[in-house]
Design an enzyme around this catalytic site. Structure first.
Site, PDB file in Angstrom:
ATOM      1  N   LEU A 482     -26.406   8.435  37.945  1.00  0.00           N
ATOM      2  CA  LEU A 482     -27.643   7.988  38.583  1.00  0.00           C
ATOM      3  C   LEU A 482     -27.541   8.106  40.098  1.00  0.00           C
ATOM      4  O   LEU A 482     -26.548   7.686  40.693  1.00  0.00           O
ATOM      5  CB  LEU A 482     -27.931   6.521  38.227  1.00  0.00           C
ATOM      6  CG  LEU A 482     -28.129   6.186  36.747  1.00  0.00           C
ATOM      7  CD1 LEU A 482     -28.302   4.684  36.577  1.00  0.00           C
ATOM      8  CD2 LEU A 482     -29.323   6.922  36.186  1.00  0.00           C
ATOM      9  N   CYS A 483     -28.565   8.684  40.711  1.00  0.00           N
ATOM     10  CA  CYS A 483     -28.658   8.704  42.172  1.00  0.00           C
ATOM     11  C   CYS A 483     -30.101   8.402  42.551  1.00  0.00           C
ATOM     12  O   CYS A 483     -30.911   8.033  41.700  1.00  0.00           O
ATOM     13  CB  CYS A 483     -28.177  10.031  42.747  1.00  0.00           C
ATOM     14  SG  CYS A 483     -29.285  11.430  42.452  1.00  0.00           S
ATOM     15  N   ALA A 484     -30.447   8.570  43.810  1.00  0.00           N
ATOM     16  CA  ALA A 484     -31.779   8.183  44.278  1.00  0.00           C
ATOM     17  C   ALA A 484     -32.878   9.078  43.724  1.00  0.00           C
ATOM     18  O   ALA A 484     -33.893   8.604  43.226  1.00  0.00           O
ATOM     19  CB  ALA A 484     -31.819   8.184  45.805  1.00  0.00           C
TER      20      ALA A 484
END
Length: 577
Positions: A482-484
């Site tokens: 998960l990232c932005a």
């Protein structure tokens, strides 16, 4: 300076992690496919106008049907997705055996929004506020309805049927009271509000906030928005996650208004449109860092910046600038604070000048944020002739702002690398240490597990493998990164999947933007959270704990190394299972 930012960071993280702000942000992200999909039809209909080609009216009207019945109902969908995301957060506070039904909440929210937003006419109804102009009202409804459900479910204010009744039927009756209360409450409010003001809530909100809309399009307003995003990121908190929820309704409404101006043959005048943030303020990522990796690649002398430039120029071209933020690093680096804050402000003020003074069309189309900034600016403005000049001038100014600061920082790193080499040579070691010099970035990673509560373990960066590849050949392991925005998480997931396929492993990795992960987490063995979403760790840990999934976070430098080294990424997963 760092002490000040260290004190401010927890405050900013708390704001970014607030469940209501998160619900607004994630609810909007869930509707991005609608915005992008509808824009395709709009561009097919109107972009050819830039070259003097005009479709017949019947063709244009046919193309716009898809746009009008997707973007034209955007607020309706946002009311549902916002409510769904807040419901997911509320369910973490309830026992697993007594949960809120997300589908029922979505339906109740959309019904309530329609009741508040539709204007009856003598023949038919006015759907004006079902689209972009009703977004603020949609957020209000989407945040209130889940709380009504929460109070009812938590206190068992529901209709209970005998155990012999099938579960799906029992659930329908369980939802009856909270849905009835929600819809009735908004119906009564809508009737009373219209009687008192003579209009519906969405129209009243727009009238009241119109000065704010105008202020956001001023030089000062634009500078504050651009500067705030960069400032929060510099402090280590993902800037757009705080700023974007507040300005998205304005940007979407302005984009729609710009298109209407263009269709009417008028000057497209609203500066703060959807892609203004993506392509002008965040020209190559937050801080307008598009030119930064190229400066490092061609002008840096230190091994560290040369390596970062080589690794970052492709991602930054597509708006993914984590390799620069964490690799240089820019975050919490006083030497780069001024250009990181000033460049997006200069860019957006220059854009304002081109639109308001020189008469260039502003942005009227919405493109994906990953489109390279120069290309996105040209397309979003309908290939306005002055847009070509703006892009070239922006590139020149950005280089002029960043170059002297990067040069000073590069000289500092070069001196440190040479000093390190001399120490090694004096010790009789024939090792060049310049590639590993990173005095301002700590290494190591933090692991939070379902049995760990709030404790953390710091592991060495080269922790030995616990299982070896044989484990992955016998056991299926699913990893979620998960990232932005889904950019760097996609790179890391692809690296893992590529190695898994080449070596015949039963390892599968998926990538998501934070907020699009709820339905996947329960099926995962591990979740890797990118450092830019560190502020969301507390909320995410509640979810991973609920399903017994291991949550792992990394430092900025290590995360970038994992995205660029598949073997290291595989070892990282192995060492944490």
């Amino acid at each position: 300076m760092n002490k000040v930012f260290d004190k401010l960071k927890p405050v900013f993280e708390a704001i970014a992690a607030n469940k209501y702000i998160s619900a607004i942000r994630d609810g909007f992200i869930a509707c991005m496919p609608i915005i992008i999909f509808s824009s395709i039809f709009m561009m097919v209909a109107y972009v050819p106008n830039a070259w003097g080609f005009y479709w017949p009216d019947n063709v244009t009207n046919t193309l716009m049907v898809a746009y009008n019945y997707s973007m034209g109902l955007l607020a309706l969908f946002v009311a549902g997705t916002t409510a769904k995301n807040l419901t997911d957060s509320k369910n973490l506070e309830l026992p697993k055996t007594n949960q809120i039904n997300p589908v029922a909440v979505i339906v109740a929210s959309e019904i309530s929004f329609v009741i508040l937003s539709i204007l009856p006419l003598k023949t038919g109804v006015d759907l004006t506020y079902m689209g972009t102009q009703g977004l603020i009202c949609a957020y209000i409804v989407g945040l209130i309805v889940p709380n009504i459900y929460y109070v009812c479910i938590k206190n068992n204010v529901t209709i209970k049927l005998p155990e012999q009744v099938p579960g799906n039927i029992a659930q329908s009756f369980k939802d009856l009271i909270p849905m009835g209360l929600s819809v009735t409450a908004f119906w009564l409010f809508g009737v009373g509000f219209k009687a008192a003001t003579g209009t519906v809530l969405p129209r009243w909100i727009i009238q009241v906030l119109s000065p704010l809309f105008q202020a956001s399009d001023s030089y000062l307003g634009l500078a504050l928005i651009a500067g705030a995003m960069a400032f929060f990121w510099f402090c280590g908190v993902q800037g757009p996650s705080i700023v974007q929820p507040a300005v998205v309704p304005i940007m979407i409404a302005n984009t729609a208004a710009n298109l209407q101006q263009y269709q009417a043959g008028q000057h497209v005048s609203h500066v703060l449109a959807m892609n203004t943030m993506d392509y002008v303020m965040n020209f190559g990522g937050t801080g307008a860092t598009l030119v930064v990796p190229f400066i490092m690649l061609f002008a840096a002398r230190s091994a560290q910046l040369k390596a970062v430039g080589k690794a970052a120029f492709v991602p930054c071209t597509f708006g993914v600038n984590e390799p620069v933020l964490f690799g240089m690093p820019i975050i919490m680096n006083p030497m780069l604070f001024i250009p990181f804050l000033a460049t997006p402000i200069v860019n957006v003020c220059l854009f304002k000048f081109f639109v308001s003074v020189l008469g260039m069309n502003s942005m009227m189309y919405t493109m994906p944020w990953t489109v390279p900034g120069p290309i996105g600016i040209l397309i979003s403005t309908g290939f306005a002739p002055l847009a070509f000049v703006f892009v070239l001038l922006t590139l020149v100014l950005d280089v002029a702002i960043y170059f002297p600061f990067i040069r000073v920082y590069d000289s500092t790193l070069l001196a440190e690398e040479k000093a390190k080499e001399e120490v090694i040579e004096d010790d009789g070691m024939a090792v060049l240490a310049s590639d590993t010099v990173s005095p301002s970035i700590p290494t190591g990673l933090t692991v939070a597990t379902a049995t760990d509560d709030d404790a953390t373990h710091v592991l060495p960066e080269t922790a030995p493998s616990a299982h070896g590849e044989a484990y992955f050949k016998q056991n299926e392991v699913d990893v979620l990164v998960l990232c932005a925005g889904g950019g760097t998480s996609g790179i890391l997931a692809n690296a893992l999947n590529k190695l898994s396929k080449e070596r015949g492993l039963k390892l599968s990795a998926a990538a998501r933007a934070y907020g699009q992960d709820m339905d996947l987490i329960k099926d995962m063995n591990m979740v890797i959270l990118a450092p830019q979403m560190e502020s969301m760790k507390g909320n995410l840990k509640k979810i991973t704990d609920k399903y017994g999934v291991k949550l792992v976070t990394t430092t900025g430098r290590q995360y970038i190394e994992l995205t660029n080294n598949g073997d290291m990424a595989l070892d990282f997963v192995e060492s944490n299972l």
